[in-house]
Design a protein around this motif. Sequence first.
Motif, PDB file in Angstrom:
ATOM      1  N   MET A   1      38.562  33.093  37.849  1.00 11.64           N
ATOM      2  CA  MET A   1      37.700  34.667  39.174  1.00 11.64           C
ATOM      3  C   MET A   1      36.669  34.830  39.525  1.00 11.64           C
ATOM      4  O   MET A   1      36.522  35.339  40.117  1.00 11.64           O
ATOM      5  CB  MET A   1      37.070  34.839  37.609  1.00 11.64           C
ATOM      6  CG  MET A   1      36.310  35.958  37.144  1.00 11.64           C
ATOM      7  SD  MET A   1      37.575  37.290  37.660  1.00 11.64           S
ATOM      8  CE  MET A   1      36.622  39.125  36.902  1.00 11.64           C
ATOM      9  N   SER A   2      35.904  33.062  39.320  1.00 16.68           N
ATOM     10  CA  SER A   2      35.103  33.048  40.647  1.00 16.68           C
ATOM     11  C   SER A   2      36.128  33.295  42.342  1.00 16.68           C
ATOM     12  O   SER A   2      35.065  33.753  43.565  1.00 16.68           O
ATOM     13  CB  SER A   2      34.559  31.569  40.434  1.00 16.68           C
ATOM     14  OG  SER A   2      35.348  31.010  41.090  1.00 16.68           O
ATOM     15  N   ARG A   3      37.063  32.656  41.791  1.00 15.92           N
ATOM     16  CA  ARG A   3      37.312  32.752  43.534  1.00 15.92           C
ATOM     17  C   ARG A   3      37.720  34.179  44.117  1.00 15.92           C
ATOM     18  O   ARG A   3      37.802  34.486  44.767  1.00 15.92           O
ATOM     19  CB  ARG A   3      38.741  31.969  43.483  1.00 15.92           C
ATOM     20  CG  ARG A   3      38.416  29.850  43.704  1.00 15.92           C
ATOM     21  CD  ARG A   3      39.751  30.109  43.526  1.00 15.92           C
ATOM     22  NE  ARG A   3      39.626  28.220  43.871  1.00 15.92           N
ATOM     23  CZ  ARG A   3      41.167  27.891  43.695  1.00 15.92           C
ATOM     24  NH1 ARG A   3      41.709  27.918  43.389  1.00 15.92           N
ATOM     25  NH2 ARG A   3      40.944  26.397  43.612  1.00 15.92           N
ATOM     26  N   ILE A   4      38.071  34.983  43.067  1.00 14.72           N
ATOM     27  CA  ILE A   4      38.492  35.926  43.336  1.00 14.72           C
ATOM     28  C   ILE A   4      37.212  37.088  43.499  1.00 14.72           C
ATOM     29  O   ILE A   4      37.426  37.923  44.549  1.00 14.72           O
ATOM     30  CB  ILE A   4      39.324  37.487  42.363  1.00 14.72           C
ATOM     31  CG1 ILE A   4      39.944  36.240  41.560  1.00 14.72           C
ATOM     32  CG2 ILE A   4      38.955  38.550  42.225  1.00 14.72           C
ATOM     33  CD1 ILE A   4      41.183  37.383  40.700  1.00 14.72           C
ATOM     34  N   ARG A   5      35.905  36.812  42.865  1.00 15.04           N
ATOM     35  CA  ARG A   5      34.522  37.222  43.741  1.00 15.04           C
ATOM     36  C   ARG A   5      34.173  36.823  44.123  1.00 15.04           C
ATOM     37  O   ARG A   5      33.923  37.749  45.341  1.00 15.04           O
ATOM     38  CB  ARG A   5      33.779  36.766  42.381  1.00 15.04           C
ATOM     39  CG  ARG A   5      32.161  37.823  42.175  1.00 15.04           C
ATOM     40  CD  ARG A   5      31.608  37.216  41.653  1.00 15.04           C
ATOM     41  NE  ARG A   5      31.418  37.842  40.379  1.00 15.04           N
ATOM     42  CZ  ARG A   5      31.445  37.619  38.772  1.00 15.04           C
ATOM     43  NH1 ARG A   5      30.916  36.845  38.562  1.00 15.04           N
ATOM     44  NH2 ARG A   5      32.026  38.757  37.910  1.00 15.04           N
ATOM     45  N   LYS A   6      34.550  35.993  45.049  1.00 20.26           N
ATOM     46  CA  LYS A   6      34.435  34.508  46.544  1.00 20.26           C
ATOM     47  C   LYS A   6      35.053  35.373  46.966  1.00 20.26           C
ATOM     48  O   LYS A   6      34.681  35.824  48.695  1.00 20.26           O
ATOM     49  CB  LYS A   6      34.421  33.790  46.592  1.00 20.26           C
ATOM     50  CG  LYS A   6      33.138  32.486  45.639  1.00 20.26           C
ATOM     51  CD  LYS A   6      32.653  31.056  45.641  1.00 20.26           C
ATOM     52  CE  LYS A   6      32.787  30.373  45.046  1.00 20.26           C
ATOM     53  NZ  LYS A   6      32.661  29.701  44.867  1.00 20.26           N
ATOM     54  N   LEU A   8      35.921  39.041  47.065  1.00 19.15           N
ATOM     55  CA  LEU A   8      35.415  40.181  47.172  1.00 19.15           C
ATOM     56  C   LEU A   8      34.651  40.105  47.828  1.00 19.15           C
ATOM     57  O   LEU A   8      34.370  41.144  48.364  1.00 19.15           O
ATOM     58  CB  LEU A   8      35.542  40.648  46.081  1.00 19.15           C
ATOM     59  CG  LEU A   8      36.855  41.008  45.616  1.00 19.15           C
ATOM     60  CD1 LEU A   8      37.008  41.831  43.300  1.00 19.15           C
ATOM     61  CD2 LEU A   8      37.908  42.135  45.489  1.00 19.15           C
ATOM     62  N   THR A   9      33.806  39.346  47.555  1.00 20.62           N
ATOM     63  CA  THR A   9      32.305  39.208  48.525  1.00 20.62           C
ATOM     64  C   THR A   9      32.862  38.952  50.345  1.00 20.62           C
ATOM     65  O   THR A   9      31.726  39.941  50.977  1.00 20.62           O
ATOM     66  CB  THR A   9      31.602  38.778  48.281  1.00 20.62           C
ATOM     67  OG1 THR A   9      31.037  38.370  46.333  1.00 20.62           O
ATOM     68  CG2 THR A   9      30.284  38.125  48.696  1.00 20.62           C
ATOM     69  N   ALA A  10      33.519  38.242  50.683  1.00 20.34           N
ATOM     70  CA  ALA A  10      33.649  37.949  52.219  1.00 20.34           C
ATOM     71  C   ALA A  10      34.269  39.176  52.479  1.00 20.34           C
ATOM     72  O   ALA A  10      33.837  39.362  53.641  1.00 20.34           O
ATOM     73  CB  ALA A  10      34.643  36.261  51.855  1.00 20.34           C
ATOM     74  N   ALA A  11      35.347  39.741  51.949  1.00 20.64           N
ATOM     75  CA  ALA A  11      36.041  40.551  52.098  1.00 20.64           C
ATOM     76  C   ALA A  11      34.618  42.156  52.705  1.00 20.64           C
ATOM     77  O   ALA A  11      35.080  42.618  53.461  1.00 20.64           O
ATOM     78  CB  ALA A  11      37.115  41.004  51.614  1.00 20.64           C
ATOM     79  N   ALA A  12      33.884  42.087  51.521  1.00 18.39           N
ATOM     80  CA  ALA A  12      32.827  42.797  51.481  1.00 18.39           C
ATOM     81  C   ALA A  12      31.838  43.111  52.473  1.00 18.39           C
ATOM     82  O   ALA A  12      30.915  44.086  53.471  1.00 18.39           O
ATOM     83  CB  ALA A  12      32.211  42.974  50.130  1.00 18.39           C
TER      84      ALA A  12
END
Length: 188
Positions: A1-6, A8-12
């Motif tokens: 889950m933390s990879r997906i969150r990272k 998404l944060t990078a994309a944002a």
Amino acid sequence: MSRIRKALTAAASLVDPRVYLHGLRVLHYYGYSHVSQVRKLDRGANVTFAPNVSFRNAERITIGAGTRIGEHSTIWAGNSTGRITFGEKALLAPRVTVTASNYGIVQGIPPMDQAKVEDDIVIGAGTWLGADVVVLAGVHIGDGAIIAAGAVVTKDIPADAIAGGVPAKVLAYRTQSGVPARAAGAVA
């Protein structure tokens, strides 16, 4: 889950307009502190300096022929009267700060609200200022002097002196043989 969150944060961050606005602020600062100032300098032939050197009030800065100014150095003349003059073939290592303007120190008044104290700086021909040297308003550094890395120069330094420390003091003098002659009163 933390990879997906990272991810998404990078994309944002790529679509966040504040990222690009900050980039424009950096470009504006570079233009103000370097590009627009360089054309105001009075400089001799073969003067070189890094593209990240910061100049202020460059119309009051004179740089002698063959002088080299290292990366991330800051050369700030006074806002109204303080001039900075470099002799020929002065050599400045990275991160040298030369400022012909200081704030006042009257008690009870924030320094930024006090009148500035400006005085000319002269850095002689054939000098060498090591990394992280600071030269304050009113100082004259004689021809051929060497200032050790990290020194803070608050008073005049004579020609051919080797000085260092905080505040900078004469430690020795340059000689024809290249072996420094110890200054009177210098500690071994």
